[in-house]
Design a protein around this motif. Structure first.
Motif, mmCIF file in Angstrom:
data_model
loop_
_atom_site.group_PDB
_atom_site.id
_atom_site.type_symbol
_atom_site.label_atom_id
_atom_site.label_comp_id
_atom_site.label_asym_id
_atom_site.label_seq_id
_atom_site.Cartn_x
_atom_site.Cartn_y
_atom_site.Cartn_z
ATOM 1 N N SER A 2 45.492 57.901 87.083
ATOM 2 C CA SER A 2 46.628 57.459 86.291
ATOM 3 C C SER A 2 46.557 55.949 86.092
ATOM 4 C CB SER A 2 47.933 57.847 86.977
ATOM 5 O OG SER A 2 47.998 57.265 88.260
ATOM 6 N N ARG A 3 47.165 55.508 84.996
ATOM 7 C CA ARG A 3 47.136 54.094 84.664
ATOM 8 C C ARG A 3 48.063 53.304 85.588
ATOM 9 N NH1 ARG A 3 51.776 52.809 82.109
ATOM 10 N NH2 ARG A 3 53.032 54.556 81.356
ATOM 11 N N ALA A 4 47.777 52.021 85.683
ATOM 12 C CA ALA A 4 48.616 51.145 86.497
ATOM 13 C C ALA A 4 49.925 50.857 85.767
ATOM 14 C CB ALA A 4 47.879 49.841 86.788
ATOM 15 N N LEU A 5 50.944 50.524 86.524
ATOM 16 C CA LEU A 5 52.245 50.234 85.952
ATOM 17 C C LEU A 5 52.193 48.959 85.108
ATOM 18 C CD1 LEU A 5 54.030 52.449 87.161
ATOM 19 C CD2 LEU A 5 55.504 50.677 88.061
ATOM 20 N N HIS A 6 53.046 48.920 84.104
ATOM 21 C CA HIS A 6 53.147 47.745 83.244
ATOM 22 C C HIS A 6 53.552 46.535 84.100
ATOM 23 C CE1 HIS A 6 54.408 45.083 80.006
ATOM 24 N NE2 HIS A 6 53.929 45.951 79.125
ATOM 25 N N PRO A 7 52.873 45.382 83.947
ATOM 26 C CA PRO A 7 53.230 44.212 84.782
ATOM 27 C C PRO A 7 54.652 43.726 84.554
ATOM 28 C CG PRO A 7 51.687 43.615 83.034
ATOM 29 C CD PRO A 7 51.738 45.097 83.056
ATOM 30 N N CYS A 44 51.740 49.832 96.843
ATOM 31 C CA CYS A 44 51.364 49.955 95.431
ATOM 32 C C CYS A 44 50.361 48.903 94.974
ATOM 33 C CB CYS A 44 52.602 49.872 94.548
ATOM 34 S SG CYS A 44 53.847 51.133 94.871
ATOM 35 N N ARG A 45 49.953 47.997 95.826
ATOM 36 C CA ARG A 45 49.016 46.964 95.386
ATOM 37 C C ARG A 45 47.663 47.567 95.081
ATOM 38 N NH1 ARG A 45 47.881 43.765 101.110
ATOM 39 N NH2 ARG A 45 47.056 45.554 102.256
ATOM 40 N N GLN A 46 46.917 46.919 94.196
ATOM 41 C CA GLN A 46 45.586 47.354 93.810
ATOM 42 C C GLN A 46 44.531 46.458 94.446
ATOM 43 O OE1 GLN A 46 46.181 47.262 89.490
ATOM 44 N NE2 GLN A 46 46.118 49.494 89.508
ATOM 45 N N ASP A 47 43.300 46.826 94.243
ATOM 46 C CA ASP A 47 42.197 46.063 94.816
ATOM 47 C C ASP A 47 41.911 44.870 93.909
ATOM 48 O OD1 ASP A 47 40.118 45.178 96.300
ATOM 49 O OD2 ASP A 47 38.731 46.797 95.782
ATOM 50 N N THR A 48 42.750 43.844 94.009
ATOM 51 C CA THR A 48 42.635 42.650 93.180
ATOM 52 C C THR A 48 42.647 41.410 94.075
ATOM 53 O OG1 THR A 48 45.055 42.614 92.919
ATOM 54 C CG2 THR A 48 43.773 43.736 91.211
ATOM 55 N N PRO A 49 42.159 40.266 93.548
ATOM 56 C CA PRO A 49 42.147 39.053 94.381
ATOM 57 C C PRO A 49 43.534 38.587 94.794
ATOM 58 C CG PRO A 49 40.657 38.818 92.505
ATOM 59 C CD PRO A 49 41.442 40.072 92.275
ATOM 60 N N TRP A 50 44.561 38.929 94.007
ATOM 61 C CA TRP A 50 45.908 38.457 94.315
ATOM 62 C C TRP A 50 46.735 39.483 95.080
ATOM 63 C CZ3 TRP A 50 43.961 39.115 89.340
ATOM 64 C CH2 TRP A 50 44.359 40.272 88.695
ATOM 65 N N ALA A 51 46.114 40.563 95.561
ATOM 66 C CA ALA A 51 46.856 41.626 96.226
ATOM 67 C C ALA A 51 47.496 41.171 97.534
ATOM 68 C CB ALA A 51 45.947 42.826 96.477
ATOM 69 N N THR A 348 55.924 56.792 92.229
ATOM 70 C CA THR A 348 55.473 56.979 90.844
ATOM 71 C C THR A 348 54.282 56.140 90.464
ATOM 72 O OG1 THR A 348 57.021 55.282 90.058
ATOM 73 C CG2 THR A 348 57.813 57.544 90.128
ATOM 74 N N ALA A 349 54.066 54.989 91.103
ATOM 75 C CA ALA A 349 53.025 54.076 90.687
ATOM 76 C C ALA A 349 51.674 54.467 91.262
ATOM 77 C CB ALA A 349 53.371 52.636 91.099
ATOM 78 N N GLU A 350 50.632 54.033 90.569
ATOM 79 C CA GLU A 350 49.284 54.228 91.056
ATOM 80 C C GLU A 350 49.063 53.360 92.289
ATOM 81 O OE1 GLU A 350 44.658 53.422 89.621
ATOM 82 O OE2 GLU A 350 46.364 52.669 88.510
ATOM 83 N N ARG A 351 48.511 53.916 93.335
ATOM 84 C CA ARG A 351 48.289 53.175 94.577
ATOM 85 C C ARG A 351 46.800 53.127 94.881
ATOM 86 N NH1 ARG A 351 52.595 56.468 95.637
ATOM 87 N NH2 ARG A 351 51.321 57.983 96.736
ATOM 88 N N LYS A 352 46.345 51.942 95.218
ATOM 89 C CA LYS A 352 44.947 51.756 95.585
ATOM 90 C C LYS A 352 44.891 50.748 96.716
ATOM 91 C CE LYS A 352 41.922 51.509 92.379
ATOM 92 N NZ LYS A 352 41.109 51.016 91.244
ATOM 93 N N ARG A 353 44.542 51.194 97.880
ATOM 94 C CA ARG A 353 44.511 50.320 99.059
ATOM 95 C C ARG A 353 43.396 49.306 98.955
ATOM 96 N NH1 ARG A 353 48.893 50.848 102.670
ATOM 97 N NH2 ARG A 353 49.638 52.988 102.578
ATOM 98 N N THR A 354 43.690 48.112 99.479
ATOM 99 C CA THR A 354 42.652 47.102 99.534
ATOM 100 C C THR A 354 41.777 47.316 100.753
ATOM 101 O OG1 THR A 354 44.142 45.624 100.700
ATOM 102 C CG2 THR A 354 44.066 45.428 98.298
#
Length: 354
Positions: A2-7, A44-51, A348-354
């Motif tokens: 599923s897509r990530a939530l709108h910022p 709900c954070r994604q694998d991003t540098p600012w997570a 509801t949001a897409e979840r991706k653990r860091t």
């Protein structure tokens, strides 16, 4: 997947939690806001540098509490009858009434200072949750064309903290691979120069990219159109600010509340519509606003409305507990239930653990 939530949904959700924090000085309620924001940010954070931005803002909030307490101990503030200890007091002139250097420190004043510092720390945690969850570049693509130039500056400002966090992590990882891992105060001295250098380099790259893409062009519009757009947008923002102030301040005249809010909204929409021709740009795979975004924003609004509209019998009186004399804070029933609804994005949001 599923897509990530709108910022934009994440920022509206975080601003709603910040509105809850601005309404109360109850430490139990403020702690619940921090817990909800942290739980959603971690889940709900994604694998991003600012997570990992939330942790940085949380630590900075602890520093704010400490600074607020130190200022109260040294300069005074709210008094009381329960004296904990006394510092040597420095005599000050008569025109500095209300300010002191040293003197007695009371339990009532100390609790008041802690509650105020905790309120500021909670606001920082709400902003940290938004930084950890929302992609600032995607948010920039979603904003109206009339706000493009202003939004670029705002997005650059919002990404400073995440970029510093990402730079510090990369520099620390590189030094650890070289066997030069350091901690404590010495780590700050070692990491300060390379982190700042990396931040300046990112800023120069961003400026070059903006220049190469024609940032600041006016699409050949006449001066009168640009002046009209700026006047409408500025007038709309002033009207919105005055209207919100009138709604929040119960003693304000009725004309300052809802009428000014409606007028400001109309002027802002007109300004955005006329200014949309100023910047012509296309969007590749634009972010859509769907049911999950509406649920996330709605859960934040439920938390805010539950706090602002709670009657005295359902927790409204417990939002601002007294400190002189000291009172044991009680958890407000209706505001707490509304705040717990703000965890809906976890479901509801897409979840991706860091």
């Amino acid at each position: 997947m599923s897509r990530a939530l709108h910022p934009g949904a994440w920022w509206l959700w975080a601003l709603a939690l910040a509105a809850v924090a601005s309404r109360t000085t109850n430490p139990l309620m403020l702690g619940l806001v921090i817990a909800v924001a942290g739980f959603v940010a971690v889940s709900c954070r994604q694998d991003t540098p600012w997570a990992s931005s939330y942790g940085v803002f949380f630590k900075f909030g602890l520093v704010v509490i400490g600074v607020r307490v130190v200022f109260h101990v040294l300069l005074g503030g709210v008094g009381g009858t329960t004296v904990l200890f006394a510092l040597p007091e420095v005599p000050l002139p008569a025109w500095t009434r209300g300010i002191r250097l040293g003197g007695p420190v009371t339990a009532e004043g100390l609790v008041f200072a802690v509650c105020q510092g905790l309120q500021l720390a909670t606001l920082l945690c709400c902003v940290g949750a938004a930084n950890a969850l929302a992609n600032a570049k995607r948010l920039l693509r979603s904003l109206p064309a009339a706000l493009y130039e202003v939004s670029v500056a705002v997005v650059v400002a919002m990404t400073v903290a995440p970029q510093l966090v990402a730079g510090a992590r990369s520099v620390r990882r590189a030094r650890a691979l070289r066997g030069e891992a350091v901690r404590g105060v010495r780590a700050v001295k070692v990491l300060l120069v390379p982190v700042l250098e990396d931040a300046f380099e990112r800023s120069l790259v961003l400026a070059a990219a903006m220049d190469s893409r024609g940032y600041g062009r006016n699409a050949g519009l006449p001066t009168s159109t640009r002046v009209l757009t700026g006047t409408l947008v500025l007038g709309g923002l002033i009207g919105l600010c005055v209207g919100v102030y009138g709604l929040l301040d119960g003693s304000a005249p009725p004309v300052v509340g809802a009428p000014m809010l409606v007028l400001g909204s109309a002027l802002a929409v007109a300004g955005l519509w006329t200014g949309s021709r100023r910047v012509r740009r296309s969007r590749y795979r634009p972010d859509v606003w769907g049911l999950r975004e509406a649920l996330a924003v709605g859960s934040g609004l439920v938390a805010a409305l539950g706090t602002y509209l709670a009657p005295a019998g359902l927790g409204g009186a417990a939002l601002t507990p007294g400190t002189v004399p000291l009172e044991v804070p009680q958890l407000p029933l209706l505001p707490a239930i509304g705040l717990l609804c703000a965890v809906v994005p976890v479901l509801t949001a897409e979840r991706k653990r860091t």
